[in-house]
Design a protein around this motif. Structure first.
Motif, short mmCIF file in Angstrom:
data_model
loop_
_atom_site.label_atom_id
_atom_site.label_comp_id
_atom_site.label_asym_id
_atom_site.label_seq_id
_atom_site.Cartn_x
_atom_site.Cartn_y
_atom_site.Cartn_z
N ARG A 3 -5.99 -3.71 -0.35
CA ARG A 3 -5.91 -2.90 -1.57
C ARG A 3 -6.36 -1.99 -2.33
O ARG A 3 -6.59 -1.34 -2.87
N TYR A 4 -6.06 -0.35 -0.74
CA TYR A 4 -7.24 0.43 -1.36
C TYR A 4 -6.22 1.57 -0.59
O TYR A 4 -5.41 1.08 0.57
N SER A 5 -6.99 3.04 -0.76
CA SER A 5 -6.48 3.81 -0.37
C SER A 5 -6.26 4.48 1.33
O SER A 5 -5.26 4.51 1.92
N TYR A 6 -7.30 3.98 1.44
CA TYR A 6 -7.47 4.38 2.69
C TYR A 6 -6.70 3.36 3.79
O TYR A 6 -6.27 3.49 4.65
N ALA A 7 -7.09 2.24 3.16
CA ALA A 7 -6.12 0.49 4.56
C ALA A 7 -4.95 1.20 4.29
O ALA A 7 -4.43 0.67 5.29
N SER A 25 -5.40 11.10 -3.11
CA SER A 25 -4.73 9.68 -1.31
C SER A 25 -4.24 8.79 -2.03
O SER A 25 -3.66 8.34 -0.88
N ILE A 26 -4.16 8.24 -2.75
CA ILE A 26 -3.52 6.96 -3.61
C ILE A 26 -1.56 7.84 -3.20
O ILE A 26 -0.97 7.47 -2.74
N ARG A 27 -1.27 9.04 -3.73
CA ARG A 27 -0.02 9.90 -3.97
C ARG A 27 0.21 9.21 -2.28
O ARG A 27 1.40 9.38 -1.58
N SER A 28 -0.87 10.18 -1.55
CA SER A 28 -0.66 10.55 0.02
C SER A 28 -0.72 8.83 0.59
O SER A 28 0.49 8.97 1.63
N SER A 29 -1.10 8.61 -0.33
CA SER A 29 -1.50 6.94 1.38
C SER A 29 0.05 6.26 0.83
O SER A 29 0.48 5.73 1.45
N ALA A 30 1.33 6.05 -0.24
CA ALA A 30 1.76 5.69 -0.72
C ALA A 30 3.13 6.25 -0.61
O ALA A 30 4.03 5.79 0.61
N GLN A 31 3.57 7.60 -0.36
CA GLN A 31 4.17 8.46 0.37
C GLN A 31 4.13 8.45 1.87
O GLN A 31 5.49 8.01 2.45
N ALA A 32 3.31 7.53 2.57
CA ALA A 32 3.27 7.08 4.29
C ALA A 32 3.90 6.15 4.25
O ALA A 32 4.10 6.18 5.43
N MET A 33 3.42 5.33 2.71
CA MET A 33 4.52 4.04 3.53
C MET A 33 5.98 3.86 3.01
O MET A 33 6.29 2.98 3.25
#
Length: 761
Positions: free
Chosen positions: A636-640, A689-697
């Motif tokens: 449960r973190y951005s990089y994961a 990074s939080i935004r880009s990770s959530a957008q990627a998902m």
């Protein structure tokens, strides 16, 4: 009391010229020697010559200083016209009685005791003129911080070898504008990549910048294997200066930046760039940097080449090159008077200063400051030895390696070199004994200790950290030599493969030998056997780790990333005969995937492995992909989340609608919680990074935009005032001289070698 041990006699004269010039508000020159009968510092005043004689007699006695003063009287008597004013300056401490005695010896040119200045007088002048000390980097770094663990115990706590290395290099360092230019760039941009050809002085400049940062209140942190070490330590409450030497390796291959380190590295660069209290200095060879930028989009997008500070031989003036050579001679105990005379004969030093292959690393070698000793054979033909090294720099270690080392010393050096990084003593012993066994020999209990005693401080360097002693090669050129030697000696290369104790040694050998066509026949078979034998071996690389919730670091062994090892083995599958390695590979892949279901310590390697296999057309079993999906889904973190999104792109069949929607929902909840409480977000880079990770998902909605904007304002407000502007840097420019004046200055500089070398400490 300041120390002048780091200064050569010429450095000392430059300091005195600037210091008395600041005191008298005039300009003195410090290039005269020889033809002018030994004058050190002078000014042509309307009244006549204003002369300052300097005596930087390290570890000499007062009686020797008096003898030197008596010799000066004979030179002064020959001067026409005689001096209008004359002063005698020494780096030794003097009592009032000493000054009176020296004044009598130097009469009539000295009539008052205050015309004689000792260390205490220089101390007062430096206190009155701090800008002079600031402009003399070596004096400033050596004296203001004393480079002493007792003075800055915390500052040096995380830099295992840096303190000792700076003290070793500082005396030979030649001040020039590149230091101040690099310092200005680093303080403005917070990130600096120093690039250039091997041996040009990249590591030396980086060490000077780190020492400067330590004096300025930064804590140096040396990164030894990958940028994850820095991530484990960095925080927003300490001023940290990170140092990552040779961060792309000495022979760049496409898998050099393991575990998606390109993304981690650029993320860390952005973090330091946006920070007010962190610095990052990296070094690499220029051609490797260009390869990395072309192969890694993340590095290219981060503008890595644009942040580089390119060191080329052209940055050194001809006089700078002469001073570097001179300083190495002056501080070397190996350069005896016969060698000095050989250097002076027919101005032989010019053949070295002007040699097209000149670089500081080779100068260090030919002055006996690295592995070789200038023995009787070398002293008998010193110029031939020096020019031979410059003509053929790739073999600078060969003579000492083949003539001065016995079998056990050579075996230990090979064992350490092929490991690729520093290693603890116990690992070095294991590698040594394993390599001897591969050669068919059995070591005795004292063989390792005896070999290490010979090699330490020559081919190898040992250092202490916590309860561990670490061993590494003296500099990267040792590894270059060992690689070339193994290529020229295939039997030794085969023995090294058979005797490897660590998987990393096999990878190093393959990278160095395969391009030369040496991994064939028996060597190829031995390599295939070796990867199976060493696959589960420990990682010989260690790194510093910050203990959670404290400001304490421990040194621990680097994790073994089975995924990275499997990627390497996969590259060998196409060359494997008989299918035995392929069968073994499939078994190890299944074992590794089962581990993901229990815990994924780093989300990058599993995704990188699956991507590599898929791109190569390897039939990855569905169970392996599903294990990666389920393991990453527990994090449960951005990089994961970003890695999970990449896995979904690589293997969409492993994400059926129901399972995918569940993951998207979990990611959406995670992003919302992070944005509602931005106090848990370190900086704007993590927020992005939080935004880009959530957008990627596919887990980012319009409601998140508003939360993001609020969090951005709050984080920016907290960090806005953290960066303080640096004071204006003083720059001591190298003197601008015509070719004729530069030639005269070089000749005057080397004329000093007619005097005996300083006494050893």
């Amino acid at each position: 009391m300041r120390t002048y041990d780091m200064l050569s006699d010429h450095d000392f004269e430059l300091l005195v010229a600037d210091l008395l010039g600041a005191e008298d508000r005039v300009v003195y020159e410090a290039f005269a020697r020889g033809a002018d009968q030994g004058i050190d510092v002078r000014r042509l005043a309307p009244e006549g010559p204003d002369i300052i004689q300097c005596k930087h007699m390290l570890r000499s006695t007062y009686a020797q200083l008096k003898a030197a003063a008596s010799a000066e009287t004979m030179r002064l008597a020959k001067l026409t016209p005689g001096p209008w004013r004359y002063r005698f300056v020494t780096s030794k401490s003097l009592t009032p009685r000493n000054k009176t005695e020296l004044a009598k010896i130097l009469a009539p040119w000295i009539s008052k005791d205050d015309q004689i200045l000792g260390a205490d007088d220089l101390e007062g002048l430096l206190n009155r003129h701090p800008q002079v000390e600031r402009a003399h980097v070596k004096l400033w770094l050596a004296s203001s911080a004393q480079l002493d663990e007792q003075t800055h115990a915390g500052t040096w706590a995380r830099s295992r070898q840096l303190h000792a290395e700076i003290k070793s290099w500082l005396p030979r360092y030649v001040e020039n504008p590149t230091f101040w230019e690099a310092r200005k760039r680093l303080r403005a941009e917070r990130v600096l990549v120093i690039s250039g050809p091997p041996g040009i002085g990249k590591t030396t400049l980086a060490r000077m910048l780190l020492a400067d940062a330590a004096v300025g209140g930064y804590e140096p942190v040396e990164v030894s294997s990958d940028i994850e070490e820095a991530f484990e330590i960095v925080n927003d409450h300490e001023s940290l200066a990170f140092y990552y030497d040779d961060f792309l390796g000495s022979t760049f291959l496409q898998d050099r930046l393991a575990k998606n380190e390109d993304k981690r590295l650029t993320s860390f660069m952005r973090r330091c760039g946006d920070s007010g209290n962190n610095l990052l200095v990296l070094t690499t060879r220029e051609h490797i940097l260009q390869q990395a930028a072309s192969w890694y989009e993340e590095l290219e997008r981060a503008g890595l080449p644009l942040r580089r500070f390119l060191l080329e031989l052209s940055v050194y003036t001809r006089f700078d090159r002469a001073r570097i050579f001179y300083n190495h001679i002056w501080h070397s105990r190996q350069v005896s008077m016969p060698v000095r005379r050989a250097i002076l004969h027919n101005k032989a030093y010019l053949e070295i200063v002007d040699h097209p292959n000149y670089n500081p690393r080779l100068i260090e070698y030919i002055t006996g400051l690295t592995a070789p000793t200038l023995d009787a054979e070398v002293r008998a033909d010193y110029l031939g030895f020096a020019i031979g090294v410059l003509d053929n720099p790739s073999r600078i270690w060969e003579r000492a390696f083949e003539r001065q080392l016995d079998e056990h010393c050579r075996t230990l050096l090979v064992a350490v070199s092929i490991t690729g990084n520093e290693m603890v003593v116990d690992d070095a012993r294991l590698a040594f004994e394993s390599l001897l066994a591969g050669q068919g020999s059995t070591p005795t209990i004292n063989d390792f200790r005896s070999a290490l005693r010979v090699l330490d401080d020559s081919f190898l360097r040992s250092s202490e950290q916590s309860e561990h002693t670490f061993i590494n090669v003296a500099n990267p050129s040792v590894q270059d030599f060992i690689a070339a030697w193994l290529i020229r000696n295939p039997d030794q290369a085969l023995a090294a493969i058979n005797g490897a104790a660590f998987f990393e040694q096999l990878r190093w050998l393959y990278r160095r030998l395969e391009p030369a066509g040496e991994i064939t026949g028996k060597a190829h078979t031995a390599l295939l056997d070796g990867v199976r034998r060493c696959f589960d071996s420990a990682n010989p690389t260690w790194h510093d780790v910050l203990i959670g919730g404290t400001n304490t670091t421990i040194t621990r062994r680097q994790w073994v990333y089975r995924e990275d090892r499997l990627r390497f083995v996969h590259g060998l599958l196409s060359t494997e005969e008989g299918g035995t390695l392929r069968s073994w590979f499939e078994e190890q892949l299944q074992v590794t995937a089962a581990g993901w279901l229990r815990h994924v310590s780093d989300p990058g390697p599993p995704v990188a492995l699956i991507r590599t296999l898929r791109e190569a057309g390897y039939p990855v079993p569905p169970a392996v992909v599903e294990a990666a999906r389920d393991g990453l889904g527990k994090a449960r973190y951005s990089y994961a989340w970003s890695q999970l999104a990449q896995l979904r792109t690589i293997a969409p069949e492993a994400f059926p609608a129901q399972a995918n929607q569940q993951l998207v929902t979990e990611c959406e909840k995670w992003a919302t919680q992070k944005l509602v409480d931005p106090s848990s977000i370190d900086d704007l880079d993590e927020l992005s990074s939080i935004r880009s990770s959530a957008q990627a998902m596919g887990a980012w909605g319009t409601s998140h935009d508003e939360l993001y904007n609020r969090a951005e304002v709050e984080i920016d407000r907290q960090s806005r005032d953290s960066d303080n502007p640096d004071d204006e840097d003083p720059v001591r420019e190298s003197p601008s001289m015509s070719p004729a004046a530069e030639q005269a200055a070089i000749e005057a500089l080397f004329a000093r070698l007619e005097e005996p070398p300083p006494l050893p400490s």
